[in-house]
Design a protein around this motif. Structure first.
Motif, PDB file in Angstrom:
ATOM      1  N   LEU A  21      42.551 -18.395   3.721  1.00 34.34           N
ATOM      2  CA  LEU A  21      41.141 -18.716   3.969  1.00 34.34           C
ATOM      3  C   LEU A  21      40.661 -19.842   3.060  1.00 34.34           C
ATOM      4  O   LEU A  21      39.853 -20.689   3.478  1.00 34.34           O
ATOM      5  N   MET A  22      41.135 -19.858   1.816  1.00 31.48           N
ATOM      6  CA  MET A  22      40.743 -20.941   0.910  1.00 31.48           C
ATOM      7  C   MET A  22      41.237 -22.296   1.432  1.00 31.48           C
ATOM      8  O   MET A  22      40.489 -23.287   1.448  1.00 31.48           O
ATOM      9  N   LEU A  23      42.494 -22.354   1.874  1.00 31.26           N
ATOM     10  CA  LEU A  23      43.033 -23.601   2.399  1.00 31.26           C
ATOM     11  C   LEU A  23      42.317 -24.018   3.681  1.00 31.26           C
ATOM     12  O   LEU A  23      42.025 -25.203   3.893  1.00 31.26           O
ATOM     13  N   LEU A  24      42.018 -23.036   4.545  1.00 29.83           N
ATOM     14  CA  LEU A  24      41.288 -23.337   5.770  1.00 29.83           C
ATOM     15  C   LEU A  24      39.884 -23.836   5.448  1.00 29.83           C
ATOM     16  O   LEU A  24      39.391 -24.799   6.057  1.00 29.83           O
ATOM     17  N   ALA A  25      39.237 -23.196   4.460  1.00 27.00           N
ATOM     18  CA  ALA A  25      37.874 -23.588   4.099  1.00 27.00           C
ATOM     19  C   ALA A  25      37.836 -25.009   3.551  1.00 27.00           C
ATOM     20  O   ALA A  25      36.908 -25.773   3.855  1.00 27.00           O
ATOM     21  N   LEU A  26      38.827 -25.369   2.751  1.00 23.06           N
ATOM     22  CA  LEU A  26      38.856 -26.733   2.212  1.00 23.06           C
ATOM     23  C   LEU A  26      38.979 -27.768   3.330  1.00 23.06           C
ATOM     24  O   LEU A  26      38.347 -28.838   3.278  1.00 23.06           O
ATOM     25  N   ARG A  27      39.770 -27.458   4.358  1.00 23.37           N
ATOM     26  CA  ARG A  27      39.884 -28.390   5.482  1.00 23.37           C
ATOM     27  C   ARG A  27      38.572 -28.482   6.248  1.00 23.37           C
ATOM     28  O   ARG A  27      38.130 -29.569   6.641  1.00 23.37           O
ATOM     29  N   LEU A  28      37.894 -27.347   6.440  1.00 25.08           N
ATOM     30  CA  LEU A  28      36.615 -27.349   7.154  1.00 25.08           C
ATOM     31  C   LEU A  28      35.545 -28.098   6.360  1.00 25.08           C
ATOM     32  O   LEU A  28      34.697 -28.788   6.949  1.00 25.08           O
ATOM     33  N   VAL A  29      35.568 -27.943   5.030  1.00 27.01           N
ATOM     34  CA  VAL A  29      34.608 -28.677   4.198  1.00 27.01           C
ATOM     35  C   VAL A  29      34.820 -30.179   4.355  1.00 27.01           C
ATOM     36  O   VAL A  29      33.864 -30.960   4.495  1.00 27.01           O
ATOM     37  N   ALA A  30      36.080 -30.604   4.343  1.00 29.96           N
ATOM     38  CA  ALA A  30      36.379 -32.033   4.486  1.00 29.96           C
ATOM     39  C   ALA A  30      35.892 -32.562   5.825  1.00 29.96           C
ATOM     40  O   ALA A  30      35.312 -33.659   5.913  1.00 29.96           O
TER      41      ALA A  30
ATOM     42  N   ALA B 209      44.316 -28.781  -4.633  1.00 33.56           N
ATOM     43  CA  ALA B 209      43.866 -30.109  -4.218  1.00 33.56           C
ATOM     44  C   ALA B 209      44.930 -30.836  -3.401  1.00 33.56           C
ATOM     45  O   ALA B 209      44.622 -31.841  -2.740  1.00 33.56           O
ATOM     46  N   GLN B 210      46.168 -30.349  -3.428  1.00 33.43           N
ATOM     47  CA  GLN B 210      47.210 -30.959  -2.617  1.00 33.43           C
ATOM     48  C   GLN B 210      46.992 -30.602  -1.148  1.00 33.43           C
ATOM     49  O   GLN B 210      46.302 -29.638  -0.817  1.00 33.43           O
ATOM     50  N   ASP B 211      47.605 -31.355  -0.266  1.00 32.44           N
ATOM     51  CA  ASP B 211      47.457 -31.103   1.169  1.00 32.44           C
ATOM     52  C   ASP B 211      48.361 -29.936   1.566  1.00 32.44           C
ATOM     53  O   ASP B 211      49.529 -30.115   1.927  1.00 32.44           O
ATOM     54  N   LEU B 212      47.791 -28.737   1.473  1.00 31.04           N
ATOM     55  CA  LEU B 212      48.543 -27.523   1.817  1.00 31.04           C
ATOM     56  C   LEU B 212      47.956 -26.842   3.052  1.00 31.04           C
ATOM     57  O   LEU B 212      48.177 -25.648   3.271  1.00 31.04           O
ATOM     58  N   SER B 213      47.192 -27.591   3.848  1.00 30.10           N
ATOM     59  CA  SER B 213      46.527 -26.995   4.998  1.00 30.10           C
ATOM     60  C   SER B 213      47.518 -26.400   5.993  1.00 30.10           C
ATOM     61  O   SER B 213      47.182 -25.457   6.725  1.00 30.10           O
ATOM     62  N   TRP B 214      48.750 -26.918   6.029  1.00 30.85           N
ATOM     63  CA  TRP B 214      49.754 -26.377   6.952  1.00 30.85           C
ATOM     64  C   TRP B 214      50.154 -24.941   6.601  1.00 30.85           C
ATOM     65  O   TRP B 214      50.677 -24.199   7.444  1.00 30.85           O
ATOM     66  N   LEU B 215      49.892 -24.560   5.332  1.00 32.38           N
ATOM     67  CA  LEU B 215      50.215 -23.193   4.925  1.00 32.38           C
ATOM     68  C   LEU B 215      49.153 -22.184   5.347  1.00 32.38           C
ATOM     69  O   LEU B 215      49.418 -20.980   5.359  1.00 32.38           O
TER      70      LEU B 215
END
Length: 566
Positions: free
Chosen positions: A139-148, A101-107
């Motif tokens: 892919l999980m981190l990327l998907a969370l950003r796309l969902v948002a 849930a933390q902002d880890l999209s940069w990873l």
């Protein structure tokens, strides 16, 4: 329509990333994870801690449930301890949700890039499998950003707001929807993260997101129950007990949704309120129910008593369908059933000598029926192994898959040979009132004793993979062949001496020692894969000559005689 499709694709990507991480971790650490769980069962607190750690790695409490359930089904773990493992496993899953849930999209780009490089360059190595895990995380981190991003656009639509507002009218509906989504996605983690993202974007009211979170927890429990529905009774007790805890906890947590929205959301933020509610829920289950695992286990034993075990049945007791979701665990189940098949073959082998010595027709009939059991076990194991995903197996597990198939084929063929020996003894000895000479009977007993010893050694080689024992087993093949030739010569000498019993049973005696040599060859074949894997097999049994060499030492067991003597 485009934005809805983007949202669905993002959700699918989130589920797929979760799957890649789970299967990748199981490939890399599968056997070690089972060892950690098995070695941490001395007390309920340590068991809960082990469940927490394993689930934090695998990111699936369902996978942990399947492993622990199989331990209970095999009698390796007590039910109260297994229920404690599951309480820890659920807490481990919620800790992973807090992390994501933390902002880890940069990873995300870093994980995907490194993962693809590792996976493409070294697919069959541990580094390649770890690359698969990194791809899944990325892919999980990327998907969370796309969902948002997708939900932020859709949340502005009045139609979407009206549709989502209908969920807020019924907490039971929210829980039911969350449970269905968790079952469909095969992951409560993905649904909790989705609910947190939707709530943070304003697409979902926070109380609705919390209701979906409770439903996702119950859905993960229902999923484990559904996966183990066709398993043995002892296996089903763990997920059912865990589901009871989840239902009881959900009844209490429903009362806390209002206060949580009022007091926790301003501190943690909207997304944080969802994942920390998930964490608090599972922490509450651990605290409240850790001391109740014993009473619940006794209640489950009373409501679901185990049937009396049967020693020799054709039912594949160890082939747990629920373990197929964890290929490394399924391989272990197949190996246990293969050993059960070998136990049946050993029973047939002991009975074969008794029939030869005592002319017991009733026993001969019972032993021939056991060959049907051996055949049924072979078919069941083979079918079970075909349902294991070879793609999800590591190199060593793939070799083990092949070893199990080879072992069960050899056991099935040994059973067939013993059945034919029994028919021959009935037709050519018992029904004619014939008997072997004293010397001939002693030779048969000697060969039989070696067969039993070699079968037990072969089972040990199959179970432990010892190179030393495999070499010893292969040496026994040469010794047995020399004995067979010596005893055939001794029999011919008795014929020259006009020994009446030897004359009457001559063809049967020679066929019998030949069949025993074939049985021994099948037993010794168990050693070939072990020795081949370490390069210990000689290329040929003969010294180089001008004539063409015989087949290699690792050839298949000797072929059956094309025709028996009348």
């Amino acid at each position: 329509m485009k934005h809805l499709l983007n949202l669905l694709a993002a959700i699918a990507l989130l589920v797929w990333g979760t799957y890649l991480v789970r299967t990748g971790i199981l490939r890399v650490f599968g056997a070690n994870l089972r060892a950690v769980l098995a070695g941490s069962m001395s007390s309920r607190p340590t068991a809960a801690l082990a469940g927490l750690g394993v689930t934090a790695l695998v990111q699936s409490s369902t996978a942990t449930a399947l492993i622990v359930s199989s331990f209970v089904g095999q009698g390796l773990v007590a039910l109260p301890v297994a229920l404690a493992v599951m309480l820890g496993a659920d807490l481990g899953s919620s800790l992973v949700a807090v992390l994501f849930a933390q902002d880890l999209s940069w990873l995300s780009p870093l994980f995907i890039f490194v993962g693809v490089v590792l996976f493409m360059s070294r697919q069959d190595s541990q580094a390649g499998r770890f690359g698969r895990v990194l791809i899944g995380l990325g892919l999980m981190l990327l998907a969370l950003r796309l969902v948002a991003e997708s939900t932020a656009i859709m949340a502005a639509s009045p139609t979407v707001r009206t549709l989502l507002s209908s969920l807020a009218s019924d907490i039971l509906l929210e829980i039911a929807v969350g449970a269905v989504l968790a079952i469909a996605a095969y992951s409560s983690l993905a649904i909790v993260l989705l609910a947190a993202t939707l709530a943070a974007s304003g697409a979902l009211p926070l109380d609705v997101a919390l209701g979906l979170t409770l439903g996702a927890n119950i859905g993960s429990g229902l999923l484990a129950v559904m996966v183990t529905a066709r398993s043995a009774l002892a296996v089903r007790q763990v997920p059912i007990g865990n589901l009871v805890f989840k239902f009881a906890g959900a009844l209490l947590a429903v009362l806390l949704i209002g206060p949580w929205v009022q007091h926790a959301a301003p501190i943690t933020g909207t997304a944080g309120a969802v994942v920390f509610f998930h964490l608090a829920f599972n922490a509450m289950l651990l605290v409240l129910f850790m001391g109740l695992t014993g009473p619940l286990a006794r209640r489950l034993h009373a409501l679901m008593p185990k049937p009396d075990p049967s020693l020799l049945t054709g039912r594949p007791d160890h082939l747990d369908p629920s373990a197929l979701a964890t290929p490394s665990l399924a391989i272990s189940c197949a190996a246990r059933e293969a050993l059960h098949q070998a136990d049946v073959v050993e029973t047939m082998m002991h009975g074969m000598l008794r029939v030869i010595e005592t002319n017991d027709l009733r026993l001969a009939g019972e032993l021939r029926k056991l060959d049907d059991t051996v055949d049924q076990l072979y078919s069941a194991i083979k079918y079970y192994l075909t349902k294991i995903s070879r793609e999800a197996l590591g190199e060593s597990e793939s070799r083990r898959w092949t070893d199990i198939i080879s072992f069960t084929i050899n056991m099935e063929q040994i059973g067939d040979i013993i059945e034919r020996v029994l028919i021959d003894v009935e037709d050519r000895k018992i029904r004619h009132g014939r008997s072997f000479s004293t010397a001939g009977m002693d030779e048969i007993r000697e060969l039989h004793a070696r067969l039993v010893d070699n079968l037990r050694l072969g089972m040990s080689v199959f179970l432990n993979g010892s190179v030393h024992d495999a070499q010893k087993l292969l040496e026994e093949k040469a010794r047995f062949r020399e004995l067979e030739r010596a005893y055939a010569g001794a029999h011919l000498a008795r014929l020259r001496d006009q020994t009446v019993q030897s004359i009457e049973t001559s063809s049967l005696h020679l066929d019998l020692i030949s069949d025993m040599k074939r049985i021994n060859s099948h037993i010794c074949s168990i050693a070939y894969p072990i020795l081949d894997s370490v390069g210990a097999l000689a290329p040929s049994r003969l010294r180089p000559t001008a004539t063409p060499p015989e087949p290699s030492f690792a050839a298949a067991p000797e072929a059956a005689p094309s025709q028996r003597a009348a």
